[in-house]
Motif scaffolding. Structure first.
Motif, PDB file in Angstrom:
ATOM      1  N   GLN A   1       1.072  -1.086   0.137  1.00  0.00           N
ATOM      2  CA  GLN A   1       0.117   0.014  -0.098  1.00  0.00           C
ATOM      3  C   GLN A   1       0.901   1.270   0.012  1.00  0.00           C
ATOM      4  OE1 GLN A   1      -2.956  -0.088   2.764  1.00  0.00           O
ATOM      5  NE2 GLN A   1      -3.303  -2.303   2.635  1.00  0.00           N
ATOM      6  N   ALA A   2       1.912   1.262   0.858  1.00  0.00           N
ATOM      7  CA  ALA A   2       3.109   2.220   0.963  1.00  0.00           C
ATOM      8  C   ALA A   2       3.467   2.586  -0.544  1.00  0.00           C
ATOM      9  CB  ALA A   2       3.925   2.120   1.760  1.00  0.00           C
ATOM     10  N   LYS A   3       3.926   1.339  -1.273  1.00  0.00           N
ATOM     11  CA  LYS A   3       4.651   1.506  -2.499  1.00  0.00           C
ATOM     12  C   LYS A   3       3.767   2.222  -3.620  1.00  0.00           C
ATOM     13  CE  LYS A   3       7.062   0.129  -6.220  1.00  0.00           C
ATOM     14  NZ  LYS A   3       8.405   0.662  -6.394  1.00  0.00           N
ATOM     15  N   LEU A   4       2.408   1.643  -3.553  1.00  0.00           N
ATOM     16  CA  LEU A   4       1.275   2.302  -4.294  1.00  0.00           C
ATOM     17  C   LEU A   4       1.085   3.625  -4.016  1.00  0.00           C
ATOM     18  CD1 LEU A   4      -1.066   1.844  -6.270  1.00  0.00           C
ATOM     19  CD2 LEU A   4      -2.502   1.116  -4.657  1.00  0.00           C
ATOM     20  N   LYS A   5       1.281   4.160  -2.965  1.00  0.00           N
ATOM     21  CA  LYS A   5       1.056   5.599  -2.770  1.00  0.00           C
ATOM     22  C   LYS A   5       2.292   6.444  -3.177  1.00  0.00           C
ATOM     23  CE  LYS A   5      -2.065   4.965   1.408  1.00  0.00           C
ATOM     24  NZ  LYS A   5      -2.093   5.422   2.790  1.00  0.00           N
ATOM     25  N   SER A   6       3.374   5.745  -3.114  1.00  0.00           N
ATOM     26  CA  SER A   6       4.580   6.302  -3.735  1.00  0.00           C
ATOM     27  C   SER A   6       4.601   6.418  -5.361  1.00  0.00           C
ATOM     28  CB  SER A   6       5.931   5.887  -3.244  1.00  0.00           C
ATOM     29  OG  SER A   6       6.071   4.463  -4.194  1.00  0.00           O
ATOM     30  N   LEU A   7       3.819   5.825  -5.947  1.00  0.00           N
ATOM     31  CA  LEU A   7       3.856   5.897  -7.226  1.00  0.00           C
ATOM     32  C   LEU A   7       2.903   7.186  -7.701  1.00  0.00           C
ATOM     33  CD1 LEU A   7       3.182   2.088  -8.243  1.00  0.00           C
ATOM     34  CD2 LEU A   7       5.270   3.195  -8.334  1.00  0.00           C
ATOM     35  N   ALA A   8       3.316   7.550  -8.999  1.00  0.00           N
ATOM     36  CA  ALA A   8       2.429   8.706  -9.414  1.00  0.00           C
ATOM     37  C   ALA A   8       1.254   8.111  -9.827  1.00  0.00           C
ATOM     38  CB  ALA A   8       3.118   9.500 -10.635  1.00  0.00           C
ATOM     39  N   ARG A   9       0.017   9.060  -9.801  1.00  0.00           N
ATOM     40  CA  ARG A   9      -1.136   8.465 -10.275  1.00  0.00           C
ATOM     41  C   ARG A   9      -1.356   8.309 -11.513  1.00  0.00           C
ATOM     42  NH1 ARG A   9      -3.646   6.048  -5.996  1.00  0.00           N
ATOM     43  NH2 ARG A   9      -3.507   7.471  -3.946  1.00  0.00           N
ATOM     44  N   GLY A  10      -2.016   7.646 -12.190  1.00  0.00           N
ATOM     45  CA  GLY A  10      -2.198   7.455 -13.891  1.00  0.00           C
ATOM     46  C   GLY A  10      -1.433   6.103 -14.212  1.00  0.00           C
ATOM     47  N   LYS A  11      -0.822   6.068 -15.301  1.00  0.00           N
ATOM     48  CA  LYS A  11      -0.301   4.652 -15.681  1.00  0.00           C
ATOM     49  C   LYS A  11       0.745   4.109 -14.815  1.00  0.00           C
ATOM     50  CE  LYS A  11      -2.155   4.530 -19.707  1.00  0.00           C
ATOM     51  NZ  LYS A  11      -3.163   3.418 -20.249  1.00  0.00           N
ATOM     52  N   ARG A  12       1.565   4.889 -14.077  1.00  0.00           N
ATOM     53  CA  ARG A  12       2.406   4.055 -13.271  1.00  0.00           C
ATOM     54  C   ARG A  12       1.739   3.136 -12.162  1.00  0.00           C
ATOM     55  NH1 ARG A  12       7.294   6.806 -10.474  1.00  0.00           N
ATOM     56  NH2 ARG A  12       8.052   4.585 -10.270  1.00  0.00           N
ATOM     57  N   SER A  13       0.955   3.771 -11.663  1.00  0.00           N
ATOM     58  CA  SER A  13       0.040   3.022 -10.445  1.00  0.00           C
ATOM     59  C   SER A  13      -0.815   1.753 -11.255  1.00  0.00           C
ATOM     60  CB  SER A  13      -0.596   3.752  -9.682  1.00  0.00           C
ATOM     61  OG  SER A  13      -1.656   4.467 -10.509  1.00  0.00           O
TER      62      SER A  13
ATOM     63  N   TRP B   1       1.533  -0.997 -12.105  1.00  0.00           N
ATOM     64  CA  TRP B   1       2.040  -1.940 -10.867  1.00  0.00           C
ATOM     65  C   TRP B   1       0.991  -2.615 -10.360  1.00  0.00           C
ATOM     66  CZ3 TRP B   1       0.702  -2.375  -5.843  1.00  0.00           C
ATOM     67  CH2 TRP B   1       1.627  -2.954  -4.902  1.00  0.00           C
ATOM     68  N   LEU B   2      -0.418  -2.246 -10.419  1.00  0.00           N
ATOM     69  CA  LEU B   2      -1.589  -2.812 -10.009  1.00  0.00           C
ATOM     70  C   LEU B   2      -1.788  -4.227 -11.012  1.00  0.00           C
ATOM     71  CD1 LEU B   2      -3.851  -0.036  -8.802  1.00  0.00           C
ATOM     72  CD2 LEU B   2      -3.033  -1.872  -7.447  1.00  0.00           C
ATOM     73  N   ALA B   3      -1.891  -3.818 -12.152  1.00  0.00           N
ATOM     74  CA  ALA B   3      -2.174  -4.786 -13.272  1.00  0.00           C
ATOM     75  C   ALA B   3      -1.082  -6.005 -13.042  1.00  0.00           C
ATOM     76  CB  ALA B   3      -2.257  -4.139 -14.645  1.00  0.00           C
ATOM     77  N   THR B   4       0.329  -5.620 -13.018  1.00  0.00           N
ATOM     78  CA  THR B   4       0.751  -6.745 -13.002  1.00  0.00           C
ATOM     79  C   THR B   4       0.492  -7.851 -11.853  1.00  0.00           C
ATOM     80  OG1 THR B   4       2.448  -5.614 -11.430  1.00  0.00           O
ATOM     81  CG2 THR B   4       2.875  -5.924 -13.999  1.00  0.00           C
ATOM     82  N   ARG B   5      -0.061  -7.170 -10.703  1.00  0.00           N
ATOM     83  CA  ARG B   5      -0.333  -7.860  -9.494  1.00  0.00           C
ATOM     84  C   ARG B   5      -1.734  -8.694  -9.667  1.00  0.00           C
ATOM     85  NH1 ARG B   5       4.376  -5.559  -9.200  1.00  0.00           N
ATOM     86  NH2 ARG B   5       5.288  -5.943  -7.070  1.00  0.00           N
ATOM     87  N   VAL B   6      -2.536  -8.166 -10.672  1.00  0.00           N
ATOM     88  CA  VAL B   6      -3.789  -8.805 -10.936  1.00  0.00           C
ATOM     89  C   VAL B   6      -3.468  -9.849 -11.836  1.00  0.00           C
ATOM     90  CG1 VAL B   6      -5.928  -8.459 -12.348  1.00  0.00           C
ATOM     91  CG2 VAL B   6      -5.270  -6.685 -10.509  1.00  0.00           C
ATOM     92  N   LEU B   7      -2.560  -9.793 -12.626  1.00  0.00           N
ATOM     93  CA  LEU B   7      -2.272 -10.749 -13.729  1.00  0.00           C
ATOM     94  C   LEU B   7      -1.480 -11.923 -13.002  1.00  0.00           C
ATOM     95  CD1 LEU B   7      -2.378 -11.556 -16.794  1.00  0.00           C
ATOM     96  CD2 LEU B   7      -0.343 -10.262 -17.126  1.00  0.00           C
ATOM     97  N   LEU B   8      -0.709 -11.711 -12.039  1.00  0.00           N
ATOM     98  CA  LEU B   8      -0.091 -12.533 -11.099  1.00  0.00           C
ATOM     99  C   LEU B   8      -1.067 -13.474 -10.454  1.00  0.00           C
ATOM    100  CD1 LEU B   8       2.943 -11.147  -9.325  1.00  0.00           C
ATOM    101  CD2 LEU B   8       2.970 -13.106 -10.509  1.00  0.00           C
ATOM    102  N   ARG B   9      -2.136 -12.802  -9.980  1.00  0.00           N
ATOM    103  CA  ARG B   9      -3.273 -13.636  -9.159  1.00  0.00           C
ATOM    104  C   ARG B   9      -3.805 -14.410 -10.060  1.00  0.00           C
ATOM    105  NH1 ARG B   9      -5.651 -13.031  -4.599  1.00  0.00           N
ATOM    106  NH2 ARG B   9      -4.447 -11.267  -4.060  1.00  0.00           N
ATOM    107  N   TYR B  10      -4.137 -14.229 -11.344  1.00  0.00           N
ATOM    108  CA  TYR B  10      -4.612 -15.093 -12.421  1.00  0.00           C
ATOM    109  C   TYR B  10      -3.862 -16.237 -12.796  1.00  0.00           C
ATOM    110  CZ  TYR B  10      -6.592 -16.531 -16.869  1.00  0.00           C
ATOM    111  OH  TYR B  10      -7.123 -17.173 -17.810  1.00  0.00           O
TER     112      TYR B  10
END
Length: 212
Positions: free
Chosen positions: A38-50, A53-62
């Protein structure tokens, strides 16, 4: 759209691409994030960077077929790893897509790049004269991106450690096709050897991947 591409390379390795059409909130709703993430996500700029990052985690879960929390830290060089799963991992993202590669065969690397004409202006920054000599003028932009993505994939495979695309990697001559394989010699480091790097045009992107 979600999952846009899934390929079982062999019994040990697979890759997948996710097309990002969700909002950040929708992505977060698909995940379990600990305080560090959560801290890592907050450190990323809003928009494509976040979103990347989130999409790679969703894809990992899949790909890992789990609804449980997935611990995916990075080492000192920024290379991600999965301490709780028996896979080597590589991540990539470009514009509207994020990608993941998993392998039990050995270290792996994946790269996805959107294809743009600007690569012609910087070609001598990452290819030696003898590499530029085999570039087909009829497919110049695509072949240059295949070479760039191949070097990026091997760079990630070997651990994001001090390796120069220009000085420490050598691609052997190959004829460009929309989907193919090239031989790339890594000349420096503990993983120095010749790799088979597979590449393919995916819509307006170039995808490349390799396994040790």
């Amino acid at each position: 759209m979600g999952l846009a591409y899934l390929k079982e390379i062999d019994a040990h390795s697979r890759i997948a691409l996710w097309k990002i059409e969700e909002t950040e909130a929708e992505m977060i709703g698909k995940l379990q994030l600990d305080e560090e993430e959560q801290a890592k996500l907050k450190s990323l700029a809003r928009g494509k960077r976040s979103l990347h990052w989130l999409a790679t985690r969703v894809l990992l879960r899949y790909l890992l077929e789990t609804r449980e929390y997935i611990h995916c830290p990075s080492d000192a060089n920024g290379k991600p790893y999965l301490p709780d799963f028996p896979y080597e991992i590589s991540l990539t993202h470009s514009y509207d897509y994020a990608g993941v590669m998993l392998s039990t065969a050995g270290l792996c690397g994946i790269d996805l790049e959107i294809v743009k004409e600007k690569v012609v202006r910087i070609k001598d920054k990452f290819l030696k004269p003898e590499e530029l000599a085999f570039i087909d003028p009829a497919h110049e932009v695509d072949q240059l991106y295949a070479c760039w993505s191949a070097k990026e994939a091997v760079y990630k495979l070997q651990g994001n450690k001090g390796v120069s695309f220009l000085q420490d990697m050598q691609i052997k001559p190959f004829t460009f096709t929309p989907q193919g394989v090239m031989q790339l010699e890594l000349l420096k480091g503990e993983h120095a050897r010749t790799y088979q790097v597979y590449y393919e045009r995916f819509n307006e992107y170039m995808l490349a991947y390799a396994v040790e």
